[in-house]
Motif scaffolding. Structure first.
Motif, PDB file in Angstrom:
ATOM      1  N   ALA A  73       1.002  -1.105  -0.275  1.00  8.73           N
ATOM      2  CA  ALA A  73       0.145   0.045  -0.063  1.00  8.73           C
ATOM      3  C   ALA A  73       0.595   1.469  -0.040  1.00  8.73           C
ATOM      4  O   ALA A  73       0.260   2.082  -0.805  1.00  8.73           O
ATOM      5  CB  ALA A  73      -1.456  -0.118   1.355  1.00  8.73           C
ATOM      6  N   ALA A  74       1.925   1.578   0.231  1.00  5.69           N
ATOM      7  CA  ALA A  74       3.102   2.266   0.760  1.00  5.69           C
ATOM      8  C   ALA A  74       3.637   2.604  -0.791  1.00  5.69           C
ATOM      9  O   ALA A  74       3.415   3.800  -1.061  1.00  5.69           O
ATOM     10  CB  ALA A  74       3.547   1.855   2.345  1.00  5.69           C
ATOM     11  N   VAL A  75       3.833   1.306  -0.977  1.00  2.00           N
ATOM     12  CA  VAL A  75       4.933   1.250  -2.263  1.00  2.00           C
ATOM     13  C   VAL A  75       3.676   2.111  -3.666  1.00  2.00           C
ATOM     14  O   VAL A  75       3.708   3.177  -4.503  1.00  2.00           O
ATOM     15  CB  VAL A  75       5.342   0.389  -2.705  1.00  2.00           C
ATOM     16  CG1 VAL A  75       5.628   0.326  -4.145  1.00  2.00           C
ATOM     17  CG2 VAL A  75       6.575   0.228  -1.893  1.00  2.00           C
ATOM     18  N   GLY A  76       2.208   1.555  -3.308  1.00  4.14           N
ATOM     19  CA  GLY A  76       0.967   2.265  -4.537  1.00  4.14           C
ATOM     20  C   GLY A  76       1.676   3.675  -3.839  1.00  4.14           C
ATOM     21  O   GLY A  76       1.059   4.275  -5.046  1.00  4.14           O
ATOM     22  N   TYR A  77       1.143   4.242  -2.491  1.00  5.83           N
ATOM     23  CA  TYR A  77       1.200   5.620  -2.979  1.00  5.83           C
ATOM     24  C   TYR A  77       2.561   6.830  -3.456  1.00  5.83           C
ATOM     25  O   TYR A  77       2.499   7.582  -3.896  1.00  5.83           O
ATOM     26  CB  TYR A  77       1.233   6.050  -1.184  1.00  5.83           C
ATOM     27  CG  TYR A  77       0.743   7.256  -0.658  1.00  5.83           C
ATOM     28  CD1 TYR A  77      -0.235   7.530  -0.183  1.00  5.83           C
ATOM     29  CD2 TYR A  77       2.074   7.630  -0.550  1.00  5.83           C
ATOM     30  CE1 TYR A  77      -0.366   9.284  -0.305  1.00  5.83           C
ATOM     31  CE2 TYR A  77       2.077   9.482   0.317  1.00  5.83           C
ATOM     32  CZ  TYR A  77       1.064  10.074   0.266  1.00  5.83           C
ATOM     33  OH  TYR A  77       0.536  11.323   1.341  1.00  5.83           O
ATOM     34  N   ALA A  78       3.377   6.097  -2.657  1.00  3.25           N
ATOM     35  CA  ALA A  78       4.882   6.637  -3.836  1.00  3.25           C
ATOM     36  C   ALA A  78       4.489   6.963  -4.448  1.00  3.25           C
ATOM     37  O   ALA A  78       5.364   7.674  -5.514  1.00  3.25           O
ATOM     38  CB  ALA A  78       5.671   5.733  -2.895  1.00  3.25           C
ATOM     39  N   ARG A  79       4.539   5.382  -5.300  1.00  4.10           N
ATOM     40  CA  ARG A  79       4.864   5.058  -6.989  1.00  4.10           C
ATOM     41  C   ARG A  79       3.989   6.752  -7.573  1.00  4.10           C
ATOM     42  O   ARG A  79       4.315   7.557  -8.347  1.00  4.10           O
ATOM     43  CB  ARG A  79       3.754   3.939  -7.105  1.00  4.10           C
ATOM     44  CG  ARG A  79       4.622   3.941  -8.768  1.00  4.10           C
ATOM     45  CD  ARG A  79       4.647   3.060  -9.768  1.00  4.10           C
ATOM     46  NE  ARG A  79       3.921   2.771 -10.924  1.00  4.10           N
ATOM     47  CZ  ARG A  79       3.811   1.789 -12.107  1.00  4.10           C
ATOM     48  NH1 ARG A  79       4.442   0.846 -11.568  1.00  4.10           N
ATOM     49  NH2 ARG A  79       3.820   1.851 -13.521  1.00  4.10           N
ATOM     50  N   GLN A  80       1.944   6.636  -7.120  1.00  3.21           N
ATOM     51  CA  GLN A  80       1.098   7.829  -7.681  1.00  3.21           C
ATOM     52  C   GLN A  80       1.502   8.958  -6.896  1.00  3.21           C
ATOM     53  O   GLN A  80       1.512   9.524  -8.211  1.00  3.21           O
ATOM     54  CB  GLN A  80      -0.410   7.323  -6.411  1.00  3.21           C
ATOM     55  CG  GLN A  80      -1.250   8.908  -6.971  1.00  3.21           C
ATOM     56  CD  GLN A  80      -1.823   8.365  -9.124  1.00  3.21           C
ATOM     57  OE1 GLN A  80      -1.297   6.692  -9.259  1.00  3.21           O
ATOM     58  NE2 GLN A  80      -1.880   8.533  -9.299  1.00  3.21           N
ATOM     59  N   LEU A  81       2.716   9.905  -6.297  1.00  2.20           N
ATOM     60  CA  LEU A  81       3.129  10.711  -5.996  1.00  2.20           C
ATOM     61  C   LEU A  81       4.919  11.129  -6.937  1.00  2.20           C
ATOM     62  O   LEU A  81       4.985  11.331  -6.197  1.00  2.20           O
ATOM     63  CB  LEU A  81       3.085  11.234  -4.563  1.00  2.20           C
ATOM     64  CG  LEU A  81       1.122  11.355  -4.114  1.00  2.20           C
ATOM     65  CD1 LEU A  81       1.443  11.491  -2.993  1.00  2.20           C
ATOM     66  CD2 LEU A  81       0.592  12.239  -4.972  1.00  2.20           C
TER      67      LEU A  81
END
Length: 623
Positions: A73-81
């Motif tokens: 979940a944290a990786v998805g967040y970072a990639r999106q931003l």
């Protein structure tokens, strides 16, 4: 407390420190660590857990169900931003900590920032051994957290409160550095977390970490320009670095000015809109025919922000021009030097802008442009044929599922996938309409990534329709974060495709002579034999039991309606569809090296080895 210090526990100091860290690029400032995911047990409940309660006003907390999933979940967040903001993940000691390893590897492989805060043994050894502690007979300072060392870009075990100061600063430096970022681990002994210390006030001052855009070296730029001008059949390979650098406009400007065509890796797809004249779609084993045909005859391959994995290079068999050379533009020298390339070690956007300026007036030959545009048009017809729905009452194929979704999504939607047969179908067929729409985790290709990643993406882009595409195998790896989506009011959309087995590995198994062994879900009869009947498992009912709104689609027509309804749903929704298992996607346009048994008694393996020998003969080492 004096005027220059603040008395806090180590955990409280860390949370307060994290709350005032920022990144800044192009004048835009973001929180570097915007929130913390956590599952509490002994090892973090009295330390980090208490600190998050103490400082709830400055550090948002998100409750997960599985430690690995929290990292996803944290990786998805970072990639999106675009890696400008990250999240932290805290766990107990023991299995909670070791569950982080897969997620950490995924983050580091994909060059995406995440901060890991696992609990650890007592630094004082007051309780030794304690529950879940690993004892090593000759290395007393080893703990299970040492499994995170090889998959972390920075690792430290904070055994004294004051040691947190340099360790935390180094952690932020790595998280914010586009050339160094990945998983960062601060292992926190549980007694140290709770220990008080007089912290200097400067530690809690706002700190801004500048995300650099280094320019290319003038000598390297001059050599790169000469190489491009000398090439007759140049080809750009766009990787994930395009997105991380927000270099899509710069890439489009270069393609418009020079006519150089662009093929994309899984991470780089969407660098150009699918309908741009120079966009050729995916490249490599799962690439399009037009991309791979041009790659075989390219005399200059310009890699931008790519790691050149074996899928991209077709295991060293794709780039076959006898005089082919490589020019790699990358933020890291490590990746820029691959394939014996000329290098431009710089930020992707800055490098592309400088390259475009220096190439003013240069354009590829008209015949080359006409060639690849004709190939692009032919491939578009292949896509249309694969997507064509046919009879609305028919059971849909997997490519028709992708086509139905393509017809429903808007430019702003995000489509997430990671493993199985879907990455190949999507890389070949998906029409990416915006830079962030195509979210494929294919550096680690981790089953179980999609659902938790969709939560992180939804947090990073509230109001954006976010789709997680999963097969039955991936769903069974980790459906638990559906509960988190419900709890956090994250209206993600799940497309759950049931084909009763591991479709991609089944096909691969057949091609390498392993005869699809162990790749289907089948019922075992009383005599121990497999009957071939599907298992009586209802995954749709499972998703519903976890709190999702479930829409069952049995036909092409029902699927189309269900996807449209799910897109408008304001709570977590799942479209469940059983597909015709017959493969309908275009076949692979390039090879992928999966070694086949050199000797075998079964005919399938013998024949597969013969095919393998003929393919591997085409491998080149670019030196």
């Amino acid at each position: 407390m004096s005027a220059t210090t603040r008395r806090l526990t180590t955990a409280q100091a860390l949370v307060r420190f994290l709350s005032v860290q920022y990144t800044e690029r192009d004048g835009v400032r973001r929180r570097l660590v915007a929130g913390t995911w956590g599952i509490f047990g002994h090892g973090n409940v009295a330390g980090i857990g208490q600190a998050l309660v103490e400082h709830a006003d400055v550090m948002p907390y998100h409750q997960g169900r599985n430690e690995q999933a929290m990292v996803h979940a944290a990786v998805g967040y970072a990639r999106q931003l675009n890696r400008l903001s990250a999240q932290a993940v805290t766990t107990s000691i023991g299995p909670g900590a070791t569950n982080l390893v897969t997620g950490a590897a995924l983050a580091t492989v994909n060059r995406l920032p995440v901060l890991l805060l696992p609990g650890d043994y007592f630094a004082s050894r007051a309780a030794d051994p304690l529950l879940q502690q690993l004892e090593h007979p000759v290395e007393a300072d080893v703990s299970v957290n040492d499994t995170l060392r090889p998959v972390s870009r920075y690792f430290d075990r904070v055994t004294r409160p004051e040691a947190l100061i340099p360790s935390a600063l180094n952690a932020m430096r790595v998280l914010a550095d586009p050339a160094e970022t990945g998983a960062v681990t601060l292992a926190l002994p549980q007694d140290v977390q709770a220990e008080a210390y007089d912290w200097p006030e400067e530690f809690f001052a706002e700190r801004v970490w500048s995300v650099r855009r280094p320019a290319p070296d003038p000598v390297e730029l001059s050599a790169a320009v000469a190489a491009v001008r000398a090439a007759r059949r140049p080809l750009i390979v766009a990787g994930g670095g395009i997105h991380h650098s927000e270099a899509e406009d710069a890439l489009r400007a270069l393609a418009d000015a020079t006519g150089i065509p662009v093929a994309s890796t899984q991470a780089g797809k969407g660098s150009l809109r699918h309908d741009h004249p120079a966009d050729l779609g995916g490249i490599g084993h799962t690439g399009t025919a037009v991309s791979d045909d041009l790659a075989r005859t390219a005399d200059l391959v310009i890699g931008v922000g790519t790691r050149y994995t074996d899928f991209t290079t077709a295991s060293g068999t794709l780039f076959q021009h006898p005089d082919v050379r490589f020019l790699n533009l990358n933020i890291t020298g490590f990746d820029a030097h691959k394939l014996a390339a000329r290098t431009l070690v710089c930020d992707a956007r800055t490098g592309l802008e400088r390259l475009t300026e220096a190439l003013a007036g240069h354009r590829v030959e008209e015949s080359y442009e006409a060639e690849y545009r004709a190939g692009k048009e032919r491939w578009e017809q292949v896509v249309e044929a694969a997507y064509r729905a046919g009879d609305d009452s028919a059971v849909p194929t997997q490519t028709q599922v992708v086509g139905a979704l393509d017809a429903v999504v808007g430019d702003e939607d995000v489509v997430i996938n990671a493993a199985g047969s879907l990455p190949g179908d999507l890389h070949k067929l998906w029409r990416a309409r915006s830079p962030r729409q195509y979210h494929l985790e294919y550096g680690y290709s981790c089953m179980g990534y999609e659902i938790p990643a969709s939560l992180g993406v939804q947090q990073a882009a509230p109001g954006t329709p976010v789709w997680a595409l999963v097969g039955d195998g991936t769903y069974l790896m980790g459906p638990t974060e559906i509960v988190t989506a419900v709890q956090e009011n994250l209206p993600v959309k799940l497309v759950l495709i049931q084909n009763h087995g591991y479709a991609s590995i089944g096909g691969l198994s057949e091609s390498v002579g392993a005869e699809r062994f162990g790749t289907a879900y089948r019922h075992r009869a009383a005599d121990g034999t497999f009957t071939g009947a599907p298992l009586p498992v209802d995954l749709a009912a499972n998703a519903a039991s976890l709190g999702m709104r479930v829409l069952r689609a049995r036909t092409v027509g029902e699927l189309r309606n269900a996807l449209a309804e799910a897109r408008d749903c304001d709570r977590p929704a799942c479209v469940y569809v059983e597909t015709d298992p017959a493969p309908t996607a275009p076949p692979a346009e390039a090879w992928w090296d999966v070694p086949v048994a050199e000797v075998a008694s079964r005919e399938a393996a013998v024949l597969a080895r013969e095919r393998y020998a003929s393919q591997v003969a085409g491998r080149r080492r670019h030196l």
